[in-house]
Design a protein around this motif. Structure first.
Motif, PDB file in Angstrom:
ATOM      1  N   UNK A  46      -2.237 -25.722   8.428  1.00  0.00           N
ATOM      2  CA  UNK A  46      -3.673 -25.999   8.388  1.00  0.00           C
ATOM      3  C   UNK A  46      -4.002 -27.275   9.164  1.00  0.00           C
ATOM      4  N   UNK A  47      -3.190 -28.319   8.989  1.00  0.00           N
ATOM      5  CA  UNK A  47      -3.417 -29.572   9.730  1.00  0.00           C
ATOM      6  C   UNK A  47      -3.343 -29.343  11.227  1.00  0.00           C
ATOM      7  N   UNK A  88      -3.548 -18.255  -2.897  1.00  0.00           N
ATOM      8  CA  UNK A  88      -4.999 -18.353  -2.999  1.00  0.00           C
ATOM      9  C   UNK A  88      -5.439 -19.599  -2.248  1.00  0.00           C
ATOM     10  N   UNK A  89      -6.311 -19.392  -1.277  1.00  0.00           N
ATOM     11  CA  UNK A  89      -6.861 -20.466  -0.455  1.00  0.00           C
ATOM     12  C   UNK A  89      -8.370 -20.516  -0.707  1.00  0.00           C
ATOM     13  N   UNK A  90      -8.813 -21.252  -1.737  1.00  0.00           N
ATOM     14  CA  UNK A  90     -10.230 -21.242  -2.111  1.00  0.00           C
ATOM     15  C   UNK A  90     -11.171 -21.716  -1.010  1.00  0.00           C
ATOM     16  N   UNK A  91     -10.701 -22.571  -0.105  1.00  0.00           N
ATOM     17  CA  UNK A  91     -11.584 -23.129   0.921  1.00  0.00           C
ATOM     18  C   UNK A  91     -11.699 -22.232   2.156  1.00  0.00           C
ATOM     19  N   UNK A  92     -10.969 -21.103   2.182  1.00  0.00           N
ATOM     20  CA  UNK A  92     -11.020 -20.214   3.346  1.00  0.00           C
ATOM     21  C   UNK A  92     -11.554 -18.859   2.889  1.00  0.00           C
ATOM     22  N   UNK A 105       3.880 -24.160   0.046  1.00  0.00           N
ATOM     23  CA  UNK A 105       2.652 -24.949  -0.006  1.00  0.00           C
ATOM     24  C   UNK A 105       2.665 -26.052   1.053  1.00  0.00           C
ATOM     25  N   UNK A 106       3.818 -26.701   1.225  1.00  0.00           N
ATOM     26  CA  UNK A 106       3.940 -27.726   2.269  1.00  0.00           C
ATOM     27  C   UNK A 106       3.778 -27.115   3.655  1.00  0.00           C
ATOM     28  N   UNK A 107       4.354 -25.932   3.864  1.00  0.00           N
ATOM     29  CA  UNK A 107       4.219 -25.248   5.149  1.00  0.00           C
ATOM     30  C   UNK A 107       2.758 -24.876   5.420  1.00  0.00           C
ATOM     31  N   UNK A 158      -7.109 -26.520   4.130  1.00  0.00           N
ATOM     32  CA  UNK A 158      -6.478 -25.553   3.233  1.00  0.00           C
ATOM     33  C   UNK A 158      -6.958 -25.739   1.798  1.00  0.00           C
ATOM     34  N   UNK A 159      -7.444 -26.924   1.470  1.00  0.00           N
ATOM     35  CA  UNK A 159      -7.995 -27.159   0.132  1.00  0.00           C
ATOM     36  C   UNK A 159      -6.956 -27.089  -0.960  1.00  0.00           C
TER      37      UNK A 159
END
Length: 110
Positions: free
Chosen positions: A24-25, A59-63, A17-19, A31-32
């Motif tokens: 994303x940054x 799961x990446x809800x914002x993508x 998750x950190x990666x 990444x949401x």
């Protein structure tokens, strides 16, 4: 928690998750609220030992774009310390928003 592989699954998911957030940054993407379902399995080997296998369902809800989601997951797999520590030693399967992510793995040395 009864099994060490459960601790490994939790650690791997947190690290991944950190990666994902870092990737994303760097790409100036959002990444949401990422959700990672991690499973670690113990698989028997031919010589009656056991090896680990990992499945990370991301799961990446914002993508919404499946290719963009897969690319972020693939890139996170390249920078995640757990992925780098285990690459070539264990099988890791990845999904992004329910779709399998193809990724390069280095074969285990014999």
């Amino acid at each position: 928690m009864d099994h060490p592989e459960q601790l490994f699954a939790i650690g791997y998911a947190a690290c991944f998750e950190s990666a994902l957030a870092a990737v994303a940054r760097r790409r100036r993407q959002e990444a949401g609220d990422v959700v990672i379902d991690s499973k670690v399995m113990l698989l028997p080997t031919a010589d009656r030992a056991f090896k680990l296998a990992v499945a990370l369902a991301v799961t990446l809800p914002s993508i919404d774009d499946p290719d963009a989601a897969a690319e972020i997951v693939r890139a996170a797999h390249q920078v995640c310390p757990y992925s780098n520590a285990t690459r070539g030693n264990i099988d890791v399967s990845l999904t992004a928003n329910g779709l399998e992510v193809e990724h390069d793995t280095e074969p285990a040395s014999s």
